[in-house]
Design a protein around this motif. Structure first.
Motif, mmCIF file in Angstrom:
data_model
loop_
_atom_site.group_PDB
_atom_site.id
_atom_site.type_symbol
_atom_site.label_atom_id
_atom_site.label_comp_id
_atom_site.label_asym_id
_atom_site.label_seq_id
_atom_site.Cartn_x
_atom_site.Cartn_y
_atom_site.Cartn_z
ATOM 1 N N ASN A 5 0.815 -1.210 0.000
ATOM 2 C CA ASN A 5 0.000 0.000 0.000
ATOM 3 C C ASN A 5 0.854 1.269 0.000
ATOM 4 O O ASN A 5 0.349 2.366 0.179
ATOM 5 C CB ASN A 5 -0.934 -0.024 1.197
ATOM 6 C CG ASN A 5 -1.907 -1.179 1.070
ATOM 7 O OD1 ASN A 5 -2.749 -1.184 0.181
ATOM 8 N ND2 ASN A 5 -1.740 -2.191 1.916
ATOM 9 N N TRP A 6 2.141 1.088 -0.140
ATOM 10 C CA TRP A 6 3.060 2.242 -0.222
ATOM 11 C C TRP A 6 2.821 2.945 -1.557
ATOM 12 O O TRP A 6 2.651 2.287 -2.581
ATOM 13 C CB TRP A 6 4.502 1.735 -0.148
ATOM 14 C CG TRP A 6 5.515 2.843 -0.105
ATOM 15 C CD1 TRP A 6 6.245 3.316 -1.144
ATOM 16 C CD2 TRP A 6 5.875 3.609 1.036
ATOM 17 N NE1 TRP A 6 7.054 4.328 -0.723
ATOM 18 C CE2 TRP A 6 6.842 4.549 0.611
ATOM 19 C CE3 TRP A 6 5.480 3.631 2.373
ATOM 20 C CZ2 TRP A 6 7.422 5.474 1.473
ATOM 21 C CZ3 TRP A 6 6.055 4.539 3.223
ATOM 22 C CH2 TRP A 6 7.016 5.451 2.779
ATOM 23 N N ASN A 7 2.774 4.270 -1.566
ATOM 24 C CA ASN A 7 2.547 4.957 -2.845
ATOM 25 C C ASN A 7 3.309 6.283 -2.881
ATOM 26 O O ASN A 7 3.986 6.654 -1.924
ATOM 27 C CB ASN A 7 1.046 5.163 -3.097
ATOM 28 C CG ASN A 7 0.418 6.013 -2.010
ATOM 29 O OD1 ASN A 7 0.987 7.012 -1.606
ATOM 30 N ND2 ASN A 7 -0.752 5.612 -1.528
ATOM 31 N N GLU A 8 3.168 6.964 -3.999
ATOM 32 C CA GLU A 8 3.936 8.191 -4.224
ATOM 33 C C GLU A 8 3.614 9.279 -3.193
ATOM 34 O O GLU A 8 4.486 10.039 -2.781
ATOM 35 C CB GLU A 8 3.619 8.710 -5.618
ATOM 36 C CG GLU A 8 4.764 9.509 -6.203
ATOM 37 C CD GLU A 8 4.572 9.661 -7.700
ATOM 38 O OE1 GLU A 8 4.233 10.789 -8.096
ATOM 39 O OE2 GLU A 8 4.721 8.665 -8.429
ATOM 40 N N PHE A 10 2.976 8.791 -0.107
ATOM 41 C CA PHE A 10 3.772 8.482 1.087
ATOM 42 C C PHE A 10 5.229 8.896 0.859
ATOM 43 O O PHE A 10 5.888 9.409 1.747
ATOM 44 C CB PHE A 10 3.727 6.984 1.400
ATOM 45 C CG PHE A 10 2.392 6.473 1.886
ATOM 46 C CD1 PHE A 10 1.294 7.308 1.993
ATOM 47 C CD2 PHE A 10 2.242 5.138 2.254
ATOM 48 C CE1 PHE A 10 0.063 6.842 2.434
ATOM 49 C CE2 PHE A 10 1.021 4.657 2.707
ATOM 50 C CZ PHE A 10 -0.068 5.509 2.787
ATOM 51 N N GLU A 11 5.706 8.631 -0.356
ATOM 52 C CA GLU A 11 7.099 8.898 -0.699
ATOM 53 C C GLU A 11 7.447 10.369 -0.461
ATOM 54 O O GLU A 11 8.530 10.695 0.020
ATOM 55 C CB GLU A 11 7.313 8.528 -2.177
ATOM 56 C CG GLU A 11 8.745 8.450 -2.631
ATOM 57 C CD GLU A 11 9.555 7.418 -1.854
ATOM 58 O OE1 GLU A 11 9.084 6.283 -1.695
ATOM 59 O OE2 GLU A 11 10.657 7.782 -1.404
ATOM 60 N N ASN A 12 6.517 11.243 -0.787
ATOM 61 C CA ASN A 12 6.828 12.676 -0.737
ATOM 62 C C ASN A 12 6.348 13.382 0.533
ATOM 63 O O ASN A 12 6.574 14.575 0.707
ATOM 64 C CB ASN A 12 6.214 13.368 -1.964
ATOM 65 C CG ASN A 12 6.832 12.820 -3.230
ATOM 66 O OD1 ASN A 12 8.027 12.556 -3.277
ATOM 67 N ND2 ASN A 12 6.011 12.599 -4.262
ATOM 68 N N LEU A 13 5.678 12.636 1.395
ATOM 69 C CA LEU A 13 5.126 13.276 2.597
ATOM 70 C C LEU A 13 6.229 13.606 3.605
ATOM 71 O O LEU A 13 7.117 12.796 3.845
ATOM 72 C CB LEU A 13 4.091 12.326 3.232
ATOM 73 C CG LEU A 13 3.119 12.973 4.231
ATOM 74 C CD1 LEU A 13 2.275 14.046 3.558
ATOM 75 C CD2 LEU A 13 2.230 11.900 4.853
ATOM 76 N N ARG A 14 6.144 14.815 4.181
ATOM 77 C CA ARG A 14 7.087 15.227 5.225
ATOM 78 C C ARG A 14 6.279 15.866 6.349
ATOM 79 O O ARG A 14 5.192 16.382 6.123
ATOM 80 C CB ARG A 14 8.091 16.279 4.706
ATOM 81 C CG ARG A 14 8.967 15.806 3.549
ATOM 82 C CD ARG A 14 10.020 14.781 3.979
ATOM 83 N NE ARG A 14 10.858 14.390 2.855
ATOM 84 C CZ ARG A 14 10.586 13.405 1.991
ATOM 85 N NH1 ARG A 14 9.461 12.689 2.130
ATOM 86 N NH2 ARG A 14 11.397 13.118 1.002
ATOM 87 N N ILE A 415 6.484 4.845 10.271
ATOM 88 C CA ILE A 415 5.073 4.576 10.570
ATOM 89 C C ILE A 415 4.295 4.269 9.292
ATOM 90 O O ILE A 415 3.516 3.313 9.243
ATOM 91 C CB ILE A 415 4.458 5.759 11.350
ATOM 92 C CG1 ILE A 415 4.992 5.712 12.788
ATOM 93 C CG2 ILE A 415 2.925 5.716 11.340
ATOM 94 C CD1 ILE A 415 4.699 6.920 13.611
ATOM 95 N N LEU A 416 4.542 5.050 8.252
ATOM 96 C CA LEU A 416 3.842 4.802 6.981
ATOM 97 C C LEU A 416 4.184 3.412 6.442
ATOM 98 O O LEU A 416 3.327 2.704 5.924
ATOM 99 C CB LEU A 416 4.202 5.872 5.942
ATOM 100 C CG LEU A 416 3.661 7.282 6.205
ATOM 101 C CD1 LEU A 416 4.226 8.269 5.193
ATOM 102 C CD2 LEU A 416 2.127 7.315 6.174
ATOM 103 N N LYS A 417 5.461 3.033 6.582
ATOM 104 C CA LYS A 417 5.867 1.720 6.060
ATOM 105 C C LYS A 417 5.182 0.606 6.835
ATOM 106 O O LYS A 417 4.636 -0.332 6.248
ATOM 107 C CB LYS A 417 7.392 1.557 6.152
ATOM 108 C CG LYS A 417 8.120 2.337 5.062
ATOM 109 C CD LYS A 417 9.617 2.085 5.152
ATOM 110 C CE LYS A 417 10.339 2.860 4.064
ATOM 111 N NZ LYS A 417 11.782 2.726 4.142
ATOM 112 N N THR A 418 5.233 0.688 8.154
ATOM 113 C CA THR A 418 4.630 -0.393 8.945
ATOM 114 C C THR A 418 3.114 -0.422 8.758
ATOM 115 O O THR A 418 2.513 -1.495 8.664
ATOM 116 C CB THR A 418 4.985 -0.227 10.431
ATOM 117 O OG1 THR A 418 6.412 -0.296 10.543
ATOM 118 C CG2 THR A 418 4.375 -1.321 11.290
ATOM 119 N N ALA A 419 2.522 0.758 8.638
ATOM 120 C CA ALA A 419 1.067 0.818 8.467
ATOM 121 C C ALA A 419 0.659 0.295 7.101
ATOM 122 O O ALA A 419 -0.496 -0.069 6.881
ATOM 123 C CB ALA A 419 0.573 2.248 8.659
ATOM 124 N N SER A 420 1.604 0.243 6.154
ATOM 125 C CA SER A 420 1.286 -0.252 4.804
ATOM 126 C C SER A 420 1.493 -1.751 4.681
ATOM 127 O O SER A 420 1.153 -2.354 3.674
ATOM 128 C CB SER A 420 2.184 0.426 3.779
ATOM 129 O OG SER A 420 2.090 1.811 3.890
#
Ligand code: GLV
Ligand code: MN
Ligand code: MN
Length: 422
Positions: A5-8, A10-14, A415-420
């Motif tokens: 569920n990782w996506n662009e 997420f990639e750019n979020l800061r 967190i985004l990685k684990t949540a995905s």
């Protein structure tokens, strides 16, 4: 398992570093000291004031807030699939007496900033995201440390925790927690929660990152923490007429013991040992000290090594006590085993730092953290940012705002990685 569920997005979020700074500055005013530090011990009025503000902030984020019997505050942001284990982050909003503006506080408020940033981006995570403010991590006024997470994990009982006295011996922790309105109803028990993984962002509290000019630290785990109490009985007397040879001076016996603590730690290596607290009675310049209480803190990656150090120290203490005519009593007060982190999460911290273009380094945590306890019941890892001049547990404790932001960005990514991962 995979991060499918990782996506662009997420990639750019800061995270929003300026907002994180503002939030930490608001916190720094509550219990703020003249020297730029914070004095906000658990179960005090200042703690209540900070908790009330924090409760408002997480409710504004749309979280469900649960307060357990130890006052631990769990803010839950529901995910798409509530049957999946949650991703958790948090630390503590209490401080040493006095302490700094960042120890623990950064971990909670950066977690809040991560939540705000995910909200701003309109992201619904696969998993629940839990932000925790653990009660009394410092044990600054009511020892021991890691009290809320310790009960949650099952290392100590809530009854024992409630019965802890303040350092003046006047109030009980449980009564004061109730007085400030944070003795909740929800059971303080990790088994009531389904947690897949936990991260804690923290200042390093030591000199490594600052000296080596490295932006992110990835500890492989936390040293054990073993705490002991020692009481010595001497004989009080007038200092003038009492000859030097006829004294049972409890403070003098202590002085020799303090040197032993330092000597054993040096001789054995791979450990640190400290006498940090001492009470001397009657503490008068013209009375021979009749009673001393002091503490010993021993830390090592190897629990048995720390236990052996205590055995050697105690043996020498007893010989000194005998020679000085000062009966001794010792007690093990509190123990937390060393905490080796989950390898995959540890790697994830390093990998996330690299992906964000930050320098990083693997290391070990000498400071104790709520993660010492949390890691025992779920997969855990920590993210460190530099402490200016390696100073912590002091009012001048400081970390550059850019480093706080970098740490927050690594936390967000983890967190985004684990949540995905579903
Ligand atoms: C916790 O603050 C510790 O003593 O390391
Ligand atoms: Mn801390
Ligand atoms: Mn601390």
């Amino acid at each position: 398992m995979g991060t499918k569920n990782w996506n662009e997005q997420f990639e750019n979020l800061r995270i929003n570093g300026a907002r994180l700074q503002k939030t930490i500055e608001i916190s720094a005013k509550i219990g703020g000291t003249e020297n730029n530090g914070v004095q906000r011990c658990s179960a005090t009025d200042e703690d209540k004031e900070m908790r009330d503000i924090f409760a408002g902030w997480v409710k504004d984020c749309g979280c469900e807030l649960t307060i357990d019997e130890m006052g631990n505050m769990f803010a839950v942001r529901p995910g798409k699939n509530r049957d999946l284990g949650a991703v958790m982050t948090g630390s503590h909003l209490d401080t040493q007496r006095p302490g700094g503006r960042f120890d623990g506080i950064l971990g909670v408020l950066a977690g809040l900033e991560v939540m705000r940033s995910i909200n701003d981006a309109g992201i619904q995570l696969e998993r629940d995201f839990i932000l925790v403010n653990w009660t009394n991590e410092e044990g600054g006024w009511y020892p021991p440390a890691c009290m809320g997470s310790g009960v949650w994990m099952g290392n100590i009982t809530k009854e024992w925790a409630y019965d802890r006295k303040d350092r003046d011996g006047k109030t009980l922790f449980g009564d004061e927690l109730e007085r400030i309105g944070y003795k909740g109803d929800f059971p303080c028990d990790h088994k009531k929660w389904n947690v897949e993984a936990a991260y804690e962002l923290h200042i390093e509290q030591g000199p490594v990152l600052w000296t080596e000019k490295i932006q992110i630290g990835a500890p492989k785990g936390i040293l054990c923490l073993h705490w002991y109490d020692i009481w010595l009985e001497g004989t009080a007397n007038q200092v003038g007429p009492t000859p030097m040879k006829n004294r049972n001076d409890a403070l003098l016996a202590f002085s020799e013991m303090n040197v032993v603590v330092n000597k054993v730690a040096h001789q054995m290596g791979d450990m640190v040992a400290t006498v940090g607290e001492i009470q001397n009675y009657p503490n008068s310049r013209n009375i021979i000290p009749s009673k001393v209480h002091f503490t010993v803190d021993i830390r090592s990656w190897d629990d048995d090594h720390a236990i052996e150090a205590w055995r050697l120290m105690k043996k020498e203490f007893e010989m000194i006590a005998e020679r000085r005519g000062c009966p001794i009593k010792t007690e093990e007060f509190w123990k937390v085993e060393h905490a080796p982190f989950d390898k995959a999460l540890w790697d994830r911290v390093v990998e996330s730092a690299e992906e964000l273009g930050f320098s990083s380094r693997r290391m070990v945590s000498g400071a104790g953290h709520d993660m010492s306890e949390v890691n025992k019941v779920t997969r855990g890892a920590m993210i460190f940012v530099p402490s200016i001049d390696g100073r912590s547990h002091v009012e001048v404790e400081d970390t550059p705002w850019e480093d706080c932001t970098r740490g927050g960005d690594v936390l967000l990514r983890c967190i985004l990685k684990t949540a995905s991962e579903v």
